[in-house]
Design a protein around this motif. Structure first.
Motif, PDB file in Angstrom:
ATOM      1  N   MET A   1       0.844  -1.187   0.000  1.00  0.00           N
ATOM      2  CA  MET A   1       0.000   0.000   0.000  1.00  0.00           C
ATOM      3  C   MET A   1       0.879   1.236   0.000  1.00  0.00           C
ATOM      4  SD  MET A   1      -2.867   1.069   2.743  1.00  0.00           S
ATOM      5  CE  MET A   1      -2.151   2.230   3.862  1.00  0.00           C
ATOM      6  N   ASN A   2       0.622   2.162  -0.907  1.00  0.00           N
ATOM      7  CA  ASN A   2       1.348   3.421  -0.936  1.00  0.00           C
ATOM      8  C   ASN A   2       0.710   4.422   0.008  1.00  0.00           C
ATOM      9  OD1 ASN A   2       3.353   2.906  -2.789  1.00  0.00           O
ATOM     10  ND2 ASN A   2       2.137   3.545  -4.531  1.00  0.00           N
ATOM     11  N   MET A   3       1.553   5.132   0.715  1.00  0.00           N
ATOM     12  CA  MET A   3       1.003   6.225   1.499  1.00  0.00           C
ATOM     13  C   MET A   3       0.943   7.451   0.597  1.00  0.00           C
ATOM     14  SD  MET A   3       4.093   7.256   4.023  1.00  0.00           S
ATOM     15  CE  MET A   3       5.754   7.318   3.389  1.00  0.00           C
ATOM     16  N   LYS A   4       0.001   8.313   0.861  1.00  0.00           N
ATOM     17  CA  LYS A   4      -0.130   9.547   0.099  1.00  0.00           C
ATOM     18  C   LYS A   4       0.766  10.589   0.745  1.00  0.00           C
ATOM     19  CE  LYS A   4      -3.112  12.845  -1.890  1.00  0.00           C
ATOM     20  NZ  LYS A   4      -4.244  13.022  -2.700  1.00  0.00           N
ATOM     21  N   THR A   5       1.509  11.306  -0.083  1.00  0.00           N
ATOM     22  CA  THR A   5       2.424  12.328   0.393  1.00  0.00           C
ATOM     23  C   THR A   5       1.946  13.685  -0.100  1.00  0.00           C
ATOM     24  OG1 THR A   5       4.250  10.750   0.336  1.00  0.00           O
ATOM     25  CG2 THR A   5       4.833  13.078   0.395  1.00  0.00           C
ATOM     26  N   THR A   6       1.949  14.664   0.800  1.00  0.00           N
ATOM     27  CA  THR A   6       1.580  16.028   0.448  1.00  0.00           C
ATOM     28  C   THR A   6       2.720  16.960   0.814  1.00  0.00           C
ATOM     29  OG1 THR A   6      -0.784  15.618   0.789  1.00  0.00           O
ATOM     30  CG2 THR A   6      -0.060  17.909   0.874  1.00  0.00           C
ATOM     31  N   LEU A   7       3.079  17.822  -0.117  1.00  0.00           N
ATOM     32  CA  LEU A   7       4.054  18.878   0.137  1.00  0.00           C
ATOM     33  C   LEU A   7       3.248  20.164   0.275  1.00  0.00           C
ATOM     34  CD1 LEU A   7       6.771  17.957  -2.527  1.00  0.00           C
ATOM     35  CD2 LEU A   7       6.512  17.100  -0.191  1.00  0.00           C
ATOM     36  N   ALA A   8       3.181  20.682   1.485  1.00  0.00           N
ATOM     37  CA  ALA A   8       2.346  21.849   1.786  1.00  0.00           C
ATOM     38  C   ALA A   8       3.224  23.033   2.165  1.00  0.00           C
ATOM     39  CB  ALA A   8       1.387  21.521   2.930  1.00  0.00           C
ATOM     40  N   ALA A   9       2.679  24.225   1.968  1.00  0.00           N
ATOM     41  CA  ALA A   9       3.412  25.432   2.341  1.00  0.00           C
ATOM     42  C   ALA A   9       2.444  26.558   2.645  1.00  0.00           C
ATOM     43  CB  ALA A   9       4.363  25.860   1.229  1.00  0.00           C
ATOM     44  N   VAL A  10       2.826  27.357   3.619  1.00  0.00           N
ATOM     45  CA  VAL A  10       2.119  28.599   3.902  1.00  0.00           C
ATOM     46  C   VAL A  10       2.853  29.675   3.110  1.00  0.00           C
ATOM     47  CG1 VAL A  10       1.447  30.269   5.663  1.00  0.00           C
ATOM     48  CG2 VAL A  10       1.455  27.815   6.205  1.00  0.00           C
ATOM     49  N   LEU A  85       7.969   4.798   8.198  1.00  0.00           N
ATOM     50  CA  LEU A  85       6.584   5.278   8.276  1.00  0.00           C
ATOM     51  C   LEU A  85       5.695   4.527   7.291  1.00  0.00           C
ATOM     52  CD1 LEU A  85       7.275   9.097   8.601  1.00  0.00           C
ATOM     53  CD2 LEU A  85       6.295   7.607  10.362  1.00  0.00           C
ATOM     54  N   ARG A  86       6.174   4.359   6.072  1.00  0.00           N
ATOM     55  CA  ARG A  86       5.429   3.609   5.043  1.00  0.00           C
ATOM     56  C   ARG A  86       5.176   2.178   5.514  1.00  0.00           C
ATOM     57  NH1 ARG A  86       9.164   2.189   0.434  1.00  0.00           N
ATOM     58  NH2 ARG A  86       9.792   0.824   2.121  1.00  0.00           N
ATOM     59  N   ASP A  87       6.237   1.515   6.011  1.00  0.00           N
ATOM     60  CA  ASP A  87       6.138   0.117   6.419  1.00  0.00           C
ATOM     61  C   ASP A  87       5.258  -0.076   7.651  1.00  0.00           C
ATOM     62  OD1 ASP A  87       7.817  -0.306   4.287  1.00  0.00           O
ATOM     63  OD2 ASP A  87       9.596  -0.682   5.530  1.00  0.00           O
ATOM     64  N   GLU A  88       5.151   0.962   8.489  1.00  0.00           N
ATOM     65  CA  GLU A  88       4.295   0.900   9.679  1.00  0.00           C
ATOM     66  C   GLU A  88       2.836   1.202   9.364  1.00  0.00           C
ATOM     67  OE1 GLU A  88       6.254   3.690  12.247  1.00  0.00           O
ATOM     68  OE2 GLU A  88       7.884   2.297  12.714  1.00  0.00           O
ATOM     69  N   GLY A  89       2.532   1.490   8.096  1.00  0.00           N
ATOM     70  CA  GLY A  89       1.145   1.693   7.692  1.00  0.00           C
ATOM     71  C   GLY A  89       0.672   3.135   7.694  1.00  0.00           C
ATOM     72  N   THR A  90       1.587   4.096   7.743  1.00  0.00           N
ATOM     73  CA  THR A  90       1.174   5.495   7.672  1.00  0.00           C
ATOM     74  C   THR A  90       0.448   5.716   6.350  1.00  0.00           C
ATOM     75  OG1 THR A  90       3.031   6.219   9.023  1.00  0.00           O
ATOM     76  CG2 THR A  90       2.000   7.894   7.627  1.00  0.00           C
ATOM     77  N   GLN A  91      -0.767   6.261   6.424  1.00  0.00           N
ATOM     78  CA  GLN A  91      -1.576   6.454   5.219  1.00  0.00           C
ATOM     79  C   GLN A  91      -1.283   7.779   4.532  1.00  0.00           C
ATOM     80  OE1 GLN A  91      -5.546   6.042   6.750  1.00  0.00           O
ATOM     81  NE2 GLN A  91      -5.617   3.883   6.164  1.00  0.00           N
ATOM     82  N   ARG A  92      -0.997   8.805   5.322  1.00  0.00           N
ATOM     83  CA  ARG A  92      -0.755  10.132   4.756  1.00  0.00           C
ATOM     84  C   ARG A  92       0.420  10.774   5.459  1.00  0.00           C
ATOM     85  NH1 ARG A  92      -4.899  13.307   2.205  1.00  0.00           N
ATOM     86  NH2 ARG A  92      -3.744  14.900   1.148  1.00  0.00           N
ATOM     87  N   LEU A  93       1.351  11.266   4.657  1.00  0.00           N
ATOM     88  CA  LEU A  93       2.544  11.940   5.139  1.00  0.00           C
ATOM     89  C   LEU A  93       2.482  13.374   4.620  1.00  0.00           C
ATOM     90  CD1 LEU A  93       5.347  11.711   6.479  1.00  0.00           C
ATOM     91  CD2 LEU A  93       6.192  10.796   4.321  1.00  0.00           C
ATOM     92  N   VAL A  94       2.504  14.343   5.530  1.00  0.00           N
ATOM     93  CA  VAL A  94       2.414  15.745   5.136  1.00  0.00           C
ATOM     94  C   VAL A  94       3.673  16.464   5.582  1.00  0.00           C
ATOM     95  CG1 VAL A  94       1.149  17.924   5.375  1.00  0.00           C
ATOM     96  CG2 VAL A  94      -0.101  15.749   5.269  1.00  0.00           C
ATOM     97  N   PHE A  95       4.384  17.024   4.610  1.00  0.00           N
ATOM     98  CA  PHE A  95       5.523  17.898   4.873  1.00  0.00           C
ATOM     99  C   PHE A  95       5.011  19.325   4.723  1.00  0.00           C
ATOM    100  CE2 PHE A  95       7.396  14.033   3.171  1.00  0.00           C
ATOM    101  CZ  PHE A  95       8.482  13.828   4.001  1.00  0.00           C
ATOM    102  N   ALA A  96       5.296  20.189   5.672  1.00  0.00           N
ATOM    103  CA  ALA A  96       4.770  21.549   5.598  1.00  0.00           C
ATOM    104  C   ALA A  96       5.842  22.584   5.902  1.00  0.00           C
ATOM    105  CB  ALA A  96       3.599  21.712   6.559  1.00  0.00           C
ATOM    106  N   ILE A  97       5.928  23.555   5.013  1.00  0.00           N
ATOM    107  CA  ILE A  97       6.789  24.720   5.204  1.00  0.00           C
ATOM    108  C   ILE A  97       5.902  25.804   5.782  1.00  0.00           C
ATOM    109  CG2 ILE A  97       8.176  26.472   4.025  1.00  0.00           C
ATOM    110  CD1 ILE A  97       8.819  24.279   1.920  1.00  0.00           C
TER     111      ILE A  97
END
Length: 151
Positions: A1-10, A85-97
């Protein structure tokens, strides 16, 4: 299962049109080869935090906030963290600036990880490109792709 990754920024409205530009878009398109990935921009920290609360999956998104006082990683260590994180089942990973004046203490406390790209201050547009490249590099390391040759 792929986790969804979001690159976010303010980002301020005036920096939105060039927020990383072609290089950011190029790395975002490269990341998608390995995992679902999108980009989100917000006008305020409050808007970003509200978006995170509204976009919960079965589990809460793993929140990585970029902060100059955060933890520094080598590319290999960074890839290892993402792989775990992927292997532990994290569904969504969000990186935020965060905002130009930094994250609020409340946002910092809600983060799962504070990540530093280094102690130097970078403009948001450049930080977005560096982050996108390092996320791409991490996924290539995890896939055994030759993009990362150990330097």
């Amino acid at each position: 299962m792929n986790m969804k990754t979001t690159l976010a920024a303010v980002l301020s409205r005036r920096s939105l049109p060039e927020a990383g530009g072609r290089w950011f878009d190029d790395y975002l398109n490269r990341i998608v080869r390995y995992t679902p990935c999108d980009s989100q921009t917000f006008e305020s920290e409050k808007a970003l935090i509200g978006w995170l609360e509204q976009h919960q999956g079965r589990t809460r998104a793993y929140r990585i906030l970029l902060d100059s006082r955060g933890q520094e990683f080598s590319s290999e260590e960074f890839a290892g963290r993402i792989g775990r994180l992927r292997d532990e089942g994290t569904q969504r990973l969000v990186f935020a600036i965060g905002p130009a004046d930094g994250w609020s203490p409340e946002a910092r406390q809600r983060a799962d990880l504070l990540l530093s790209l280094g102690r130097m201050t970078l403009p948001h547009q450049l930080a977005r490109v560096v982050l996108a490249e390092q996320v791409y590099r991490a996924f290539t390391i995890l896939a055994g792709h030759p993009y990362h040759s150990g330097h």
